[in-house]
Structure formats: C-alpha cells, structure tokens
Design a protein around this motif. Sequence first.
Motif, PDB file in Angstrom:
ATOM      1  N   VAL A   1      44.921  34.499  61.358  1.00  0.00           N
ATOM      2  CA  VAL A   1      45.014  34.090  59.974  1.00  0.00           C
ATOM      3  C   VAL A   1      45.156  35.497  59.313  1.00  0.00           C
ATOM      4  O   VAL A   1      44.460  36.383  59.264  1.00  0.00           O
ATOM      5  N   LEU A   2      46.311  35.435  58.480  1.00  0.00           N
ATOM      6  CA  LEU A   2      46.719  36.695  57.840  1.00  0.00           C
ATOM      7  C   LEU A   2      46.166  36.361  56.236  1.00  0.00           C
ATOM      8  O   LEU A   2      47.045  35.247  55.731  1.00  0.00           O
ATOM      9  N   CYS A   3      45.164  36.995  55.664  1.00  0.00           N
ATOM     10  CA  CYS A   3      44.959  36.405  54.346  1.00  0.00           C
ATOM     11  C   CYS A   3      45.143  37.489  53.294  1.00  0.00           C
ATOM     12  O   CYS A   3      44.476  38.617  53.444  1.00  0.00           O
ATOM     13  N   ASP A   4      45.754  37.177  52.454  1.00  0.00           N
ATOM     14  CA  ASP A   4      45.990  38.289  51.329  1.00  0.00           C
ATOM     15  C   ASP A   4      44.936  38.373  50.314  1.00  0.00           C
ATOM     16  O   ASP A   4      44.900  37.436  49.315  1.00  0.00           O
ATOM     17  N   ARG A   5      43.979  39.153  50.331  1.00  0.00           N
ATOM     18  CA  ARG A   5      42.890  39.273  49.796  1.00  0.00           C
ATOM     19  C   ARG A   5      41.690  38.547  50.250  1.00  0.00           C
ATOM     20  O   ARG A   5      42.036  37.057  50.748  1.00  0.00           O
ATOM     21  N   PHE A   6      40.492  39.105  50.241  1.00  0.00           N
ATOM     22  CA  PHE A   6      39.331  38.015  50.446  1.00  0.00           C
ATOM     23  C   PHE A   6      38.091  38.565  49.801  1.00  0.00           C
ATOM     24  O   PHE A   6      38.203  39.101  48.693  1.00  0.00           O
ATOM     25  N   THR A   7      36.779  38.419  50.352  1.00  0.00           N
ATOM     26  CA  THR A   7      35.638  38.814  49.473  1.00  0.00           C
ATOM     27  C   THR A   7      35.609  40.457  49.100  1.00  0.00           C
ATOM     28  O   THR A   7      34.783  40.506  47.818  1.00  0.00           O
ATOM     29  N   ASP A   8      36.083  41.269  49.843  1.00  0.00           N
ATOM     30  CA  ASP A   8      36.200  42.677  49.197  1.00  0.00           C
ATOM     31  C   ASP A   8      36.829  42.656  47.852  1.00  0.00           C
ATOM     32  O   ASP A   8      36.523  43.620  47.037  1.00  0.00           O
ATOM     33  N   ALA A   9      37.822  41.749  47.781  1.00  0.00           N
ATOM     34  CA  ALA A   9      38.540  41.829  46.268  1.00  0.00           C
ATOM     35  C   ALA A   9      37.330  41.450  45.158  1.00  0.00           C
ATOM     36  O   ALA A   9      37.405  41.826  43.884  1.00  0.00           O
ATOM     37  N   THR A  10      36.532  40.501  45.442  1.00  0.00           N
ATOM     38  CA  THR A  10      35.597  40.171  44.464  1.00  0.00           C
ATOM     39  C   THR A  10      34.792  41.166  44.215  1.00  0.00           C
ATOM     40  O   THR A  10      34.303  41.229  42.905  1.00  0.00           O
ATOM     41  N   PHE A  11      34.171  41.884  45.137  1.00  0.00           N
ATOM     42  CA  PHE A  11      33.381  42.956  44.740  1.00  0.00           C
ATOM     43  C   PHE A  11      34.275  44.001  44.174  1.00  0.00           C
ATOM     44  O   PHE A  11      33.559  44.714  43.316  1.00  0.00           O
ATOM     45  N   ALA A  12      35.609  44.328  44.427  1.00  0.00           N
ATOM     46  CA  ALA A  12      36.094  45.494  43.837  1.00  0.00           C
ATOM     47  C   ALA A  12      36.462  44.958  42.388  1.00  0.00           C
ATOM     48  O   ALA A  12      36.291  45.684  41.406  1.00  0.00           O
ATOM     49  N   TYR A  13      37.120  43.682  42.299  1.00  0.00           N
ATOM     50  CA  TYR A  13      37.650  43.265  40.825  1.00  0.00           C
ATOM     51  C   TYR A  13      36.394  42.795  39.916  1.00  0.00           C
ATOM     52  O   TYR A  13      36.262  43.378  39.003  1.00  0.00           O
ATOM     53  N   GLN A  14      35.379  42.018  40.456  1.00  0.00           N
ATOM     54  CA  GLN A  14      34.538  41.262  39.579  1.00  0.00           C
ATOM     55  C   GLN A  14      33.422  42.516  39.495  1.00  0.00           C
ATOM     56  O   GLN A  14      32.794  42.631  38.508  1.00  0.00           O
ATOM     57  N   GLY A  15      32.983  42.996  40.727  1.00  0.00           N
ATOM     58  CA  GLY A  15      31.842  43.787  40.706  1.00  0.00           C
ATOM     59  C   GLY A  15      32.039  45.224  40.083  1.00  0.00           C
ATOM     60  O   GLY A  15      31.425  45.517  39.365  1.00  0.00           O
ATOM     61  N   TYR A  16      33.020  45.736  40.732  1.00  0.00           N
ATOM     62  CA  TYR A  16      33.380  47.213  40.134  1.00  0.00           C
ATOM     63  C   TYR A  16      34.102  47.153  39.014  1.00  0.00           C
ATOM     64  O   TYR A  16      33.885  47.858  37.938  1.00  0.00           O
ATOM     65  N   GLY A  17      35.271  46.552  38.880  1.00  0.00           N
ATOM     66  CA  GLY A  17      36.129  46.423  37.818  1.00  0.00           C
ATOM     67  C   GLY A  17      35.532  45.738  36.394  1.00  0.00           C
ATOM     68  O   GLY A  17      35.688  46.549  35.680  1.00  0.00           O
ATOM     69  N   ARG A  18      34.845  44.751  36.883  1.00  0.00           N
ATOM     70  CA  ARG A  18      34.399  43.917  35.586  1.00  0.00           C
ATOM     71  C   ARG A  18      32.993  44.366  35.498  1.00  0.00           C
ATOM     72  O   ARG A  18      32.486  43.938  34.301  1.00  0.00           O
ATOM     73  N   GLY A  19      32.379  45.009  36.428  1.00  0.00           N
ATOM     74  CA  GLY A  19      30.879  45.424  36.245  1.00  0.00           C
ATOM     75  C   GLY A  19      29.713  44.530  36.389  1.00  0.00           C
ATOM     76  O   GLY A  19      28.661  44.596  35.942  1.00  0.00           O
TER      77      GLY A  19
END
Length: 215
Positions: free
Chosen positions: A91-109
């Motif tokens: 299974v090759l998945c373009d983005r997973f939960t790390d994106a949520t931490f990076a975008y919603q967590g760090y990006g959006r605070g």
Amino acid sequence: MANSGVFISFEGIDGAGKSTHIEGLAEAFRAQGRVVTLTREPGGTPLAEKLRAIVLNDTMDAMTEALLVFAARRDHLQQCIEPALARGEVVLCDRFTDATFAYQGYGRGFDRQVLSVLERWVQALPGLPEQALRQPDLTIWFDLNAELAARRLVGARHPDKFEAQPLEFFRRVVAGYAARAAEFPKRFARIDAAASREAVWQDVLDAVKSRGWLA
Ligand code: TMP
C-alpha cells in the motif's frame, strides 16, 4: 511463501515533489511481482474523496478540519488499506496521519494532544493486537524548505485552500514534519527533496531496499 503486506506513506509540504516518485515506486514493486494499492489522503474511498473535496475547498476551523480528515482516514483504513494489507499487497499512500500533525497541528496550531486522541481512536482496528495502532511501516518524508517549495508551485495548477497559505504556514508545517521525524526515527526516512530528481529517486529506492522490500 505468501507476501505480507507493506504500508508506506509519503509526506512533505505542497511542492516537495512526491507524486512522480510514488508512481515510480509502484512500478518498481509491480516489476517484482507485487500487487500495489496506490492511494491518497484525504481520500482513497468514495466517501473519503467527498470529504477531501470539502476539506480542500471549504473554509472551516481547525477542529472541523481535523475531525473530517480523521473521519476520511477511518473509512479509508476500513475500506481500502486494511483489506489490501490483509491480501498481502503493498500500500503506497500519498500522505497519512503525519500530515494531520504537520498541517492541522503545527500549521494551523490545533491542539496536538487532541490529535493524538483521535489517532488512537481511528487507527485502532479489529484484528490488531490490543493497544496497537495501524501506522505505516515506513514514511518517506520529502524534506524541502518552504521558500523552495513555493517557487516550485508558482504557475502550477490553481492552488487549493492549503496551497494558497502564506509562506509562514509552510514553515510551521516543515517544522511539524521535522518534529514527527524526530519522534519516530525508525519509521521515518528523510529525503533531501532539494536534490536532483535522480538523486531523490535513488534515496527513495535506498529507503525501501534497505528494509528488504525490493531487491
Ligand atoms: P495533496 O494530495 O495534493 O497533497 O493535497 C492534500 C492537501 O491536504 C495538502 O495540502 C495537505 C492537506 N492535508 C491536511 O491538511 N491534513 C491531512 O491530514 C492530510 C492527509 C492532508
């Protein structure tokens, strides 16, 4: 002997250049006789693709965004990822939960402890040992600074809600990925995405070969 499933996610800020390498890796696995499920987040199932369109286009607060990407992830895991892994596929998945931490967590605070709770709810699945969460076996992180990524995106397709964010947002997202990579050093393979396309491809191959999944 039957193959066991392999789950690889691909991460990095918009403009880091993941896409062509994901396709290339799918081809490399297929050339060695593996069945590949190529998928993405948010998305990967009819329901999750509907949620993707909402998340990428509609204005909402960070909690709503986080709940929607995790709702999409739950459906994606149940309908697509878990069955594919059970069949022994790659299974090759373009983005997973790390994106949520990076975008919603760090990006959006948004509160990262709440994200961790959602992660535990969503990624605990029937068939996994108690306390275990479904996580990628390997996360290939295309690390690129925000300035260079922005330059690469100039003139590209019409930007979605995230791609239209200011440079400062992407600086935070990069910091978020770096923090996740430091927290999970075994799972993460960091790739210098500022290097030439050939060098990046070689690094992608090395990350997978060193784990014994490709000859
Ligand atoms: P992409 O598939 O073109 O990379 O677009 C997905 C966008 O959604 C990208 O800007 C990152 C963002 N995203 C989040 O904000 N949170 C998430 O959990 C995921 C998976 C993606």
